[in-house]
Design a protein around this motif. Structure first.
Motif, PDB file in Angstrom:
ATOM      1  N   LEU A 150     -17.352   2.065  -1.601  1.00  0.00           N
ATOM      2  CA  LEU A 150     -15.904   2.237  -1.686  1.00  0.00           C
ATOM      3  C   LEU A 150     -15.232   1.963  -0.354  1.00  0.00           C
ATOM      4  CD1 LEU A 150     -13.354   3.096  -3.188  1.00  0.00           C
ATOM      5  CD2 LEU A 150     -13.976   5.490  -2.731  1.00  0.00           C
ATOM      6  N   ASP A 151     -15.857   2.388   0.737  1.00  0.00           N
ATOM      7  CA  ASP A 151     -15.268   2.183   2.061  1.00  0.00           C
ATOM      8  C   ASP A 151     -15.114   0.704   2.400  1.00  0.00           C
ATOM      9  OD1 ASP A 151     -14.262   3.261   4.566  1.00  0.00           O
ATOM     10  OD2 ASP A 151     -16.087   2.496   5.477  1.00  0.00           O
ATOM     11  N   ASP A 152     -16.008  -0.147   1.900  1.00  0.00           N
ATOM     12  CA  ASP A 152     -15.867  -1.587   2.133  1.00  0.00           C
ATOM     13  C   ASP A 152     -14.531  -2.082   1.586  1.00  0.00           C
ATOM     14  OD1 ASP A 152     -18.399  -2.026   3.349  1.00  0.00           O
ATOM     15  OD2 ASP A 152     -19.353  -2.059   1.377  1.00  0.00           O
ATOM     16  N   LEU A 153     -14.204  -1.652   0.368  1.00  0.00           N
ATOM     17  CA  LEU A 153     -12.971  -2.104  -0.271  1.00  0.00           C
ATOM     18  C   LEU A 153     -11.748  -1.477   0.385  1.00  0.00           C
ATOM     19  CD1 LEU A 153     -14.126  -1.999  -3.994  1.00  0.00           C
ATOM     20  CD2 LEU A 153     -14.008  -3.984  -2.486  1.00  0.00           C
ATOM     21  N   LEU A 154     -11.832  -0.196   0.734  1.00  0.00           N
ATOM     22  CA  LEU A 154     -10.710   0.451   1.420  1.00  0.00           C
ATOM     23  C   LEU A 154     -10.451  -0.191   2.778  1.00  0.00           C
ATOM     24  CD1 LEU A 154     -11.514   4.208   0.655  1.00  0.00           C
ATOM     25  CD2 LEU A 154      -9.845   2.745  -0.494  1.00  0.00           C
ATOM     26  N   SER A 155     -11.522  -0.635   3.440  1.00  0.00           N
ATOM     27  CA  SER A 155     -11.369  -1.296   4.738  1.00  0.00           C
ATOM     28  C   SER A 155     -10.813  -2.703   4.593  1.00  0.00           C
ATOM     29  CB  SER A 155     -12.722  -1.348   5.459  1.00  0.00           C
ATOM     30  OG  SER A 155     -13.207  -0.052   5.730  1.00  0.00           O
ATOM     31  N   MET A 156     -11.136  -3.373   3.492  1.00  0.00           N
ATOM     32  CA  MET A 156     -10.578  -4.716   3.246  1.00  0.00           C
ATOM     33  C   MET A 156      -9.070  -4.677   3.070  1.00  0.00           C
ATOM     34  SD  MET A 156     -13.175  -6.535   0.583  1.00  0.00           S
ATOM     35  CE  MET A 156     -14.865  -5.965   0.678  1.00  0.00           C
ATOM     36  N   PHE A 157      -8.597  -3.660   2.325  1.00  0.00           N
ATOM     37  CA  PHE A 157      -7.182  -3.617   1.944  1.00  0.00           C
ATOM     38  C   PHE A 157      -6.597  -2.248   2.291  1.00  0.00           C
ATOM     39  CE2 PHE A 157      -9.717  -6.000  -1.262  1.00  0.00           C
ATOM     40  CZ  PHE A 157      -9.398  -7.274  -0.821  1.00  0.00           C
ATOM     41  N   PRO A 158      -6.386  -1.967   3.586  1.00  0.00           N
ATOM     42  CA  PRO A 158      -5.983  -0.618   4.004  1.00  0.00           C
ATOM     43  C   PRO A 158      -4.490  -0.332   3.916  1.00  0.00           C
ATOM     44  CG  PRO A 158      -6.285  -2.000   5.927  1.00  0.00           C
ATOM     45  CD  PRO A 158      -6.664  -2.842   4.732  1.00  0.00           C
ATOM     46  N   PHE A 159      -3.672  -1.362   3.693  1.00  0.00           N
ATOM     47  CA  PHE A 159      -2.229  -1.173   3.777  1.00  0.00           C
ATOM     48  C   PHE A 159      -1.626  -0.761   2.436  1.00  0.00           C
ATOM     49  CE2 PHE A 159      -3.172  -4.451   7.048  1.00  0.00           C
ATOM     50  CZ  PHE A 159      -2.923  -3.665   8.152  1.00  0.00           C
ATOM     51  N   LYS A 160      -0.609   0.086   2.495  1.00  0.00           N
ATOM     52  CA  LYS A 160       0.085   0.565   1.298  1.00  0.00           C
ATOM     53  C   LYS A 160       1.158  -0.451   0.921  1.00  0.00           C
ATOM     54  CE  LYS A 160       0.483   4.005  -1.681  1.00  0.00           C
ATOM     55  NZ  LYS A 160      -0.650   4.445  -2.528  1.00  0.00           N
ATOM     56  N   ASN A 161       0.716  -1.567   0.345  1.00  0.00           N
ATOM     57  CA  ASN A 161       1.628  -2.619  -0.086  1.00  0.00           C
ATOM     58  C   ASN A 161       1.715  -2.624  -1.602  1.00  0.00           C
ATOM     59  OD1 ASN A 161       2.260  -3.726   2.485  1.00  0.00           O
ATOM     60  ND2 ASN A 161       0.263  -4.702   2.536  1.00  0.00           N
ATOM     61  N   TYR A 162       2.914  -2.401  -2.126  1.00  0.00           N
ATOM     62  CA  TYR A 162       3.098  -2.311  -3.571  1.00  0.00           C
ATOM     63  C   TYR A 162       3.124  -3.690  -4.220  1.00  0.00           C
ATOM     64  CZ  TYR A 162       4.613   2.410  -2.336  1.00  0.00           C
ATOM     65  OH  TYR A 162       4.663   3.677  -1.832  1.00  0.00           O
ATOM     66  N   LEU A 163       2.670  -3.751  -5.453  1.00  0.00           N
ATOM     67  CA  LEU A 163       2.787  -4.982  -6.228  1.00  0.00           C
ATOM     68  C   LEU A 163       4.249  -5.199  -6.626  1.00  0.00           C
ATOM     69  CD1 LEU A 163      -0.295  -4.785  -8.642  1.00  0.00           C
ATOM     70  CD2 LEU A 163      -0.120  -5.950  -6.445  1.00  0.00           C
ATOM     71  N   VAL A 164       4.636  -6.463  -6.663  1.00  0.00           N
ATOM     72  CA  VAL A 164       6.016  -6.830  -6.972  1.00  0.00           C
ATOM     73  C   VAL A 164       6.022  -8.010  -7.939  1.00  0.00           C
ATOM     74  CG1 VAL A 164       8.227  -7.638  -6.029  1.00  0.00           C
ATOM     75  CG2 VAL A 164       6.783  -6.103  -4.673  1.00  0.00           C
ATOM     76  N   TYR A 165       6.942  -7.942  -8.916  1.00  0.00           N
ATOM     77  CA  TYR A 165       7.179  -9.085  -9.808  1.00  0.00           C
ATOM     78  C   TYR A 165       8.538  -9.681  -9.465  1.00  0.00           C
ATOM     79  CZ  TYR A 165       8.309 -11.810 -13.953  1.00  0.00           C
ATOM     80  OH  TYR A 165       8.674 -12.834 -14.799  1.00  0.00           O
ATOM     81  N   LEU A 166       8.546 -10.985  -9.202  1.00  0.00           N
ATOM     82  CA  LEU A 166       9.780 -11.717  -8.902  1.00  0.00           C
ATOM     83  C   LEU A 166       9.970 -12.834  -9.909  1.00  0.00           C
ATOM     84  CD1 LEU A 166       9.151 -12.409  -5.094  1.00  0.00           C
ATOM     85  CD2 LEU A 166      10.658 -10.663  -5.982  1.00  0.00           C
ATOM     86  N   GLU A 167      11.210 -13.220 -10.090  1.00  0.00           N
ATOM     87  CA  GLU A 167      11.504 -14.443 -10.838  1.00  0.00           C
ATOM     88  C   GLU A 167      12.250 -15.396  -9.917  1.00  0.00           C
ATOM     89  OE1 GLU A 167      11.761 -13.237 -15.520  1.00  0.00           O
ATOM     90  OE2 GLU A 167      13.539 -12.854 -14.281  1.00  0.00           O
ATOM     91  N   HIS A 168      11.754 -16.618  -9.842  1.00  0.00           N
ATOM     92  CA  HIS A 168      12.337 -17.643  -8.984  1.00  0.00           C
ATOM     93  C   HIS A 168      12.489 -18.953  -9.749  1.00  0.00           C
ATOM     94  CE1 HIS A 168      12.810 -16.078  -4.973  1.00  0.00           C
ATOM     95  NE2 HIS A 168      11.564 -15.650  -4.889  1.00  0.00           N
TER      96      HIS A 168
END
Length: 283
Positions: A150-168
């Motif tokens: 689990l720590d491998d994955l937490l270390s890969m992606f440590p930032f609290k970045n939310y998913l977003v849906y956009l229309e362009h």
């Protein structure tokens, strides 16, 4: 007057700290264990990997003994005390078929991540996602070969970045890709682009050239909406939906847990989705 001055100084200090918080950087460093024989511990071999400390003497894995006042003993004491709380993140959650890094302009790791983001954003939005964009800087560690904890994955992606849906509109997406071609591409999914000498040569979504008038669904992260890594993906968007209960690590862990439960390893490939030619190919 003194109270006002104190409040002003405190406010300026807080602003300085807030600004400097973005300057922190880190990197992975291999432990050579040259002095103590220490290695990175798993959940079940703490004493063998780190040694033991009885309150008076630290006994290292290689048998050397260190008084409690020594730097080695003080460090070992702190590391050993943290192990019970770290046990959960040392659980093996998956198996990887290969070691991956985040090579530019695409890699197994970056392709894997953005395609997970596209699928998850499509699921939570209930709308078609044609394309995905995230940043290489958000991937902070490599995927190991073999057991993945689990720590491998937490270390890969440590930032609290939310998913977003956009229309362009397609014309806006073309402008975004032209900006990247002139500088540096970020992690892309759902598209196939070719750039040469800082110019966008071709761009396809779903195997078709981008239609400037068509409205496309785009998956990204909150960090890239208003200036993160030089991107302002919310600009000129026809709609923006931020999913504050879904961040990158949530999407990754849901995918990994499902794949592991199905008996499948983590594996992916490069597919030529981003081709950079000319003097910018190694940026």
């Amino acid at each position: 007057m003194d109270m006002k001055r104190s409040i002003l100084i405190a406010g300026l200090l807080a602003l300085a700290l807030a600004g400097s918080a973005q300057e922190y950087k880190w990197s992975a460093t291999e432990i050579d264990g040259s002095r103590t024989g220490c290695t990175a511990p798993s959940k079940d071999n703490v004493a063998e990997a780190i040694g033991t400390f009885d309150g008076k003497t630290y006994v290292a894995p290689n048998g050397t003994r260190h008084k409690k006042s020594s730097a080695a003993a003080k460090t070992a004491k702190a590391v050993l005390a943290a192990q019970p709380k770290m046990a959960r993140v040392k659980d093996v959650v998956a198996h990887s078929s290969g070691r991956w890094d985040k090579g530019y302009p695409e890699s197994e790791l970056s392709n894997w991540l953005i395609d997970i983001m596209i699928d998850k954003t499509e699921a939570v939005s209930g709308k078609k996602v044609h394309m995905g964009v995230t940043n290489f800087g958000g991937i902070r560690a490599d995927m190991p070969q073999g057991d993945v904890i689990l720590d491998d994955l937490l270390s890969m992606f440590p930032f609290k970045n939310y998913l977003v849906y956009l229309e362009h509109k397609g014309s806006t997406i073309r402008s975004i890709l032209e900006q990247m071609a002139a500088g540096r591409f970020e992690v892309l999914g759902g598209v196939r682009v070719v750039a040469e000498d800082g110019k966008l040569v071709s761009a396809e979504i779903g195997g078709e050239p981008i239609d400037d008038e068509k409205v496309y669904g785009l998956a990204t992260i909150s960090f890239l909406l208003t200036g993160g890594d030089g991107l302002t993906l919310a600009e000129n968007a026809l709609s923006v939906t931020v999913f504050e209960n879904e961040d990158i690590i949530d999407a990754v862990l849901a995918h990994v847990n499902a794949e592991t439960a199905a008996g499948r390893p983590i594996e992916y490939k490069m597919d030529g989705r981003v081709t950079v030619k000319g003097d910018r190919r190694r940026k």
